[in-house]
Write a protein that holds these residues in place. Sequence first.
Motif, PDB file in Angstrom:
ATOM      1  N   SER A 204      31.898 -51.241  -9.132  1.00 56.30           N
ATOM      2  CA  SER A 204      32.934 -51.691  -9.862  1.00 56.30           C
ATOM      3  C   SER A 204      32.713 -51.648 -11.420  1.00 56.30           C
ATOM      4  CB  SER A 204      33.424 -52.945  -8.796  1.00 56.30           C
ATOM      5  OG  SER A 204      32.346 -53.719  -9.257  1.00 56.30           O
ATOM      6  N   ILE A 205      31.288 -52.055 -11.327  1.00 53.57           N
ATOM      7  CA  ILE A 205      30.296 -51.770 -12.820  1.00 53.57           C
ATOM      8  C   ILE A 205      30.358 -50.481 -13.983  1.00 53.57           C
ATOM      9  CG2 ILE A 205      28.671 -52.564 -14.233  1.00 53.57           C
ATOM     10  CD1 ILE A 205      28.346 -54.488 -12.255  1.00 53.57           C
ATOM     11  N   GLY A 206      29.667 -49.597 -12.667  1.00 51.56           N
ATOM     12  CA  GLY A 206      29.721 -48.158 -13.002  1.00 51.56           C
ATOM     13  C   GLY A 206      28.490 -47.976 -13.595  1.00 51.56           C
ATOM     14  N   GLY A 207      28.699 -46.768 -14.690  1.00 46.34           N
ATOM     15  CA  GLY A 207      27.544 -46.568 -16.090  1.00 46.34           C
ATOM     16  C   GLY A 207      26.057 -46.850 -15.400  1.00 46.34           C
ATOM     17  N   ALA A 208      25.187 -46.882 -16.116  1.00 40.68           N
ATOM     18  CA  ALA A 208      23.294 -47.163 -16.006  1.00 40.68           C
ATOM     19  C   ALA A 208      23.630 -48.108 -14.522  1.00 40.68           C
ATOM     20  CB  ALA A 208      22.902 -47.624 -17.425  1.00 40.68           C
ATOM     21  N   PRO A 209      23.677 -49.568 -14.568  1.00 43.22           N
ATOM     22  CA  PRO A 209      23.393 -50.041 -13.117  1.00 43.22           C
ATOM     23  C   PRO A 209      23.934 -49.710 -12.438  1.00 43.22           C
ATOM     24  CG  PRO A 209      24.899 -51.312 -14.778  1.00 43.22           C
ATOM     25  CD  PRO A 209      24.776 -49.963 -15.495  1.00 43.22           C
TER      26      PRO A 209
ATOM     27  N   GLY B 147      20.277 -44.495  -7.452  1.00 37.28           N
ATOM     28  CA  GLY B 147      18.039 -44.012  -7.434  1.00 37.28           C
ATOM     29  C   GLY B 147      18.107 -45.070  -6.441  1.00 37.28           C
ATOM     30  N   CYS B 148      17.787 -45.701  -6.265  1.00 41.22           N
ATOM     31  CA  CYS B 148      16.931 -47.251  -6.062  1.00 41.22           C
ATOM     32  C   CYS B 148      17.816 -46.542  -4.498  1.00 41.22           C
ATOM     33  CB  CYS B 148      17.630 -48.580  -6.644  1.00 41.22           C
ATOM     34  SG  CYS B 148      16.413 -49.872  -4.605  1.00 41.22           S
ATOM     35  N   LEU B 149      18.442 -46.106  -4.100  1.00 36.23           N
ATOM     36  CA  LEU B 149      19.272 -45.702  -2.878  1.00 36.23           C
ATOM     37  C   LEU B 149      18.818 -45.388  -2.257  1.00 36.23           C
ATOM     38  CD1 LEU B 149      20.792 -46.536  -0.015  1.00 36.23           C
ATOM     39  CD2 LEU B 149      22.982 -45.793  -1.603  1.00 36.23           C
ATOM     40  N   ALA B 150      18.526 -44.280  -3.107  1.00 37.39           N
ATOM     41  CA  ALA B 150      18.011 -42.912  -2.510  1.00 37.39           C
ATOM     42  C   ALA B 150      16.656 -42.398  -2.127  1.00 37.39           C
ATOM     43  CB  ALA B 150      18.304 -41.462  -4.501  1.00 37.39           C
TER      44      ALA B 150
ATOM     45  N   ALA C 110      21.882 -36.703  -6.213  1.00 33.93           N
ATOM     46  CA  ALA C 110      23.125 -35.500  -6.501  1.00 33.93           C
ATOM     47  C   ALA C 110      24.227 -36.311  -7.702  1.00 33.93           C
ATOM     48  CB  ALA C 110      23.718 -34.460  -5.766  1.00 33.93           C
ATOM     49  N   GLU C 111      25.180 -37.856  -6.571  1.00 32.46           N
ATOM     50  CA  GLU C 111      25.958 -39.299  -7.547  1.00 32.46           C
ATOM     51  C   GLU C 111      24.559 -39.122  -8.734  1.00 32.46           C
ATOM     52  OE1 GLU C 111      28.657 -42.444  -6.053  1.00 32.46           O
ATOM     53  OE2 GLU C 111      27.570 -41.550  -5.063  1.00 32.46           O
ATOM     54  N   ALA C 112      24.314 -39.692  -8.220  1.00 32.41           N
ATOM     55  CA  ALA C 112      24.018 -40.304  -9.646  1.00 32.41           C
ATOM     56  C   ALA C 112      23.767 -39.588 -10.938  1.00 32.41           C
ATOM     57  CB  ALA C 112      22.408 -41.807  -9.142  1.00 32.41           C
ATOM     58  N   GLU C 113      22.704 -38.063 -10.352  1.00 36.43           N
ATOM     59  CA  GLU C 113      22.256 -37.298 -11.689  1.00 36.43           C
ATOM     60  C   GLU C 113      24.251 -37.332 -12.194  1.00 36.43           C
ATOM     61  OE1 GLU C 113      20.248 -34.212  -9.571  1.00 36.43           O
ATOM     62  OE2 GLU C 113      19.029 -35.737 -10.364  1.00 36.43           O
ATOM     63  N   SER C 114      25.073 -36.012 -11.768  1.00 35.89           N
ATOM     64  CA  SER C 114      26.357 -36.628 -12.102  1.00 35.89           C
ATOM     65  C   SER C 114      27.027 -37.436 -12.506  1.00 35.89           C
ATOM     66  CB  SER C 114      27.723 -36.262 -10.572  1.00 35.89           C
ATOM     67  OG  SER C 114      28.999 -36.195 -11.151  1.00 35.89           O
ATOM     68  N   LEU C 115      26.975 -38.599 -12.437  1.00 42.66           N
ATOM     69  CA  LEU C 115      27.494 -39.780 -13.338  1.00 42.66           C
ATOM     70  C   LEU C 115      26.552 -40.251 -14.522  1.00 42.66           C
ATOM     71  CD1 LEU C 115      28.088 -42.034 -10.536  1.00 42.66           C
ATOM     72  CD2 LEU C 115      29.479 -41.838 -11.734  1.00 42.66           C
TER      73      LEU C 115
ATOM     74  N   ASP D 181      15.307 -41.742   1.365  1.00 45.34           N
ATOM     75  CA  ASP D 181      13.582 -41.103   1.111  1.00 45.34           C
ATOM     76  C   ASP D 181      12.665 -41.527   1.839  1.00 45.34           C
ATOM     77  OD1 ASP D 181      13.026 -37.937   0.254  1.00 45.34           O
ATOM     78  OD2 ASP D 181      11.857 -39.368  -0.883  1.00 45.34           O
ATOM     79  N   ALA D 182      12.587 -42.796   1.953  1.00 41.18           N
ATOM     80  CA  ALA D 182      11.222 -43.094   1.959  1.00 41.18           C
ATOM     81  C   ALA D 182      11.839 -43.282   3.982  1.00 41.18           C
ATOM     82  CB  ALA D 182      11.148 -44.765   1.320  1.00 41.18           C
ATOM     83  N   LEU D 183      12.607 -43.451   4.207  1.00 39.30           N
ATOM     84  CA  LEU D 183      12.934 -43.358   5.473  1.00 39.30           C
ATOM     85  C   LEU D 183      13.370 -42.056   6.274  1.00 39.30           C
ATOM     86  CD1 LEU D 183      15.561 -46.544   5.319  1.00 39.30           C
ATOM     87  CD2 LEU D 183      12.959 -46.785   6.589  1.00 39.30           C
ATOM     88  N   ASN D 184      13.327 -40.400   5.235  1.00 40.96           N
ATOM     89  CA  ASN D 184      12.781 -39.686   6.546  1.00 40.96           C
ATOM     90  C   ASN D 184      14.797 -39.360   6.136  1.00 40.96           C
ATOM     91  OD1 ASN D 184       9.969 -39.100   6.012  1.00 40.96           O
ATOM     92  ND2 ASN D 184      10.210 -40.352   7.998  1.00 40.96           N
ATOM     93  N   ARG D 185      14.964 -39.669   5.643  1.00 37.04           N
ATOM     94  CA  ARG D 185      16.746 -39.928   5.063  1.00 37.04           C
ATOM     95  C   ARG D 185      17.433 -38.473   4.406  1.00 37.04           C
ATOM     96  NH1 ARG D 185      19.791 -45.204   6.967  1.00 37.04           N
ATOM     97  NH2 ARG D 185      21.141 -43.672   6.629  1.00 37.04           N
ATOM     98  N   HIS D 186      16.114 -37.511   4.169  1.00 36.46           N
ATOM     99  CA  HIS D 186      16.732 -36.599   3.648  1.00 36.46           C
ATOM    100  C   HIS D 186      17.795 -36.085   2.494  1.00 36.46           C
ATOM    101  CE1 HIS D 186      12.159 -37.387   3.714  1.00 36.46           C
ATOM    102  NE2 HIS D 186      12.055 -36.556   4.425  1.00 36.46           N
ATOM    103  N   THR D 187      18.581 -35.595   3.548  1.00 40.94           N
ATOM    104  CA  THR D 187      19.955 -35.046   3.009  1.00 40.94           C
ATOM    105  C   THR D 187      20.626 -36.104   2.361  1.00 40.94           C
ATOM    106  OG1 THR D 187      20.018 -33.753   4.985  1.00 40.94           O
ATOM    107  CG2 THR D 187      21.792 -33.674   4.610  1.00 40.94           C
ATOM    108  N   GLU D 188      20.967 -37.051   3.157  1.00 43.11           N
ATOM    109  CA  GLU D 188      21.957 -38.823   2.389  1.00 43.11           C
ATOM    110  C   GLU D 188      20.600 -39.059   1.056  1.00 43.11           C
ATOM    111  OE1 GLU D 188      22.847 -42.158   4.889  1.00 43.11           O
ATOM    112  OE2 GLU D 188      21.505 -40.953   6.806  1.00 43.11           O
ATOM    113  N   ALA D 189      20.022 -39.038   1.766  1.00 42.83           N
ATOM    114  CA  ALA D 189      18.864 -39.307  -0.483  1.00 42.83           C
ATOM    115  C   ALA D 189      19.057 -38.589  -1.675  1.00 42.83           C
ATOM    116  CB  ALA D 189      17.798 -39.085  -0.065  1.00 42.83           C
TER     117      ALA D 189
END
Length: 137
Positions: free
Chosen positions: A97-102, A108-111, A128-133, A115-123
């Motif tokens: 709901s805030i958008g932007g940098a937050p 990025g933290c979620l990714a 990619a969503e973070a980079e797009s934003l 990744d640490a849980l070996n869920r690489h496709t989701e990561a």
Amino acid sequence: MIRKGSDDATRKGTSDVDAIEGLLAFAMNRPRWGGSSAVKSASEAVARSRALVRTSPAEHTALLARCLRTSAKLLLGRGRATEALPLAQEAVALTRSIGGAPLVTALGCLAEALDALNRHTEAAATLAEAESLARSD
């Protein structure tokens, strides 16, 4: 002198937000191998910011999201990705709901947690969503 200790949160006259900021600063300045005090401080910051959000959601949602993200990062640094994942997910949900940098930072933290849980496709999709934003801002 800037204080960065967990006792800042309990000093008389400290506002709730300042107390939470002190807890986060303390947590982030603890070395990785420094025991569980950093995680405990971050958890206390989450609990205190949840209380603030209950009374004034619009004003304190970003602070809660930052506390959740900080807690997730600390847990990831200690190899506790399973515990970090729900915190990172909640941080993303709050920052949508805030958008932007937050939001970009939370994604990025979620990714990182995925990744640490070996869920690489989701990561990868989350990153990619973070980079797009980030590009659109």
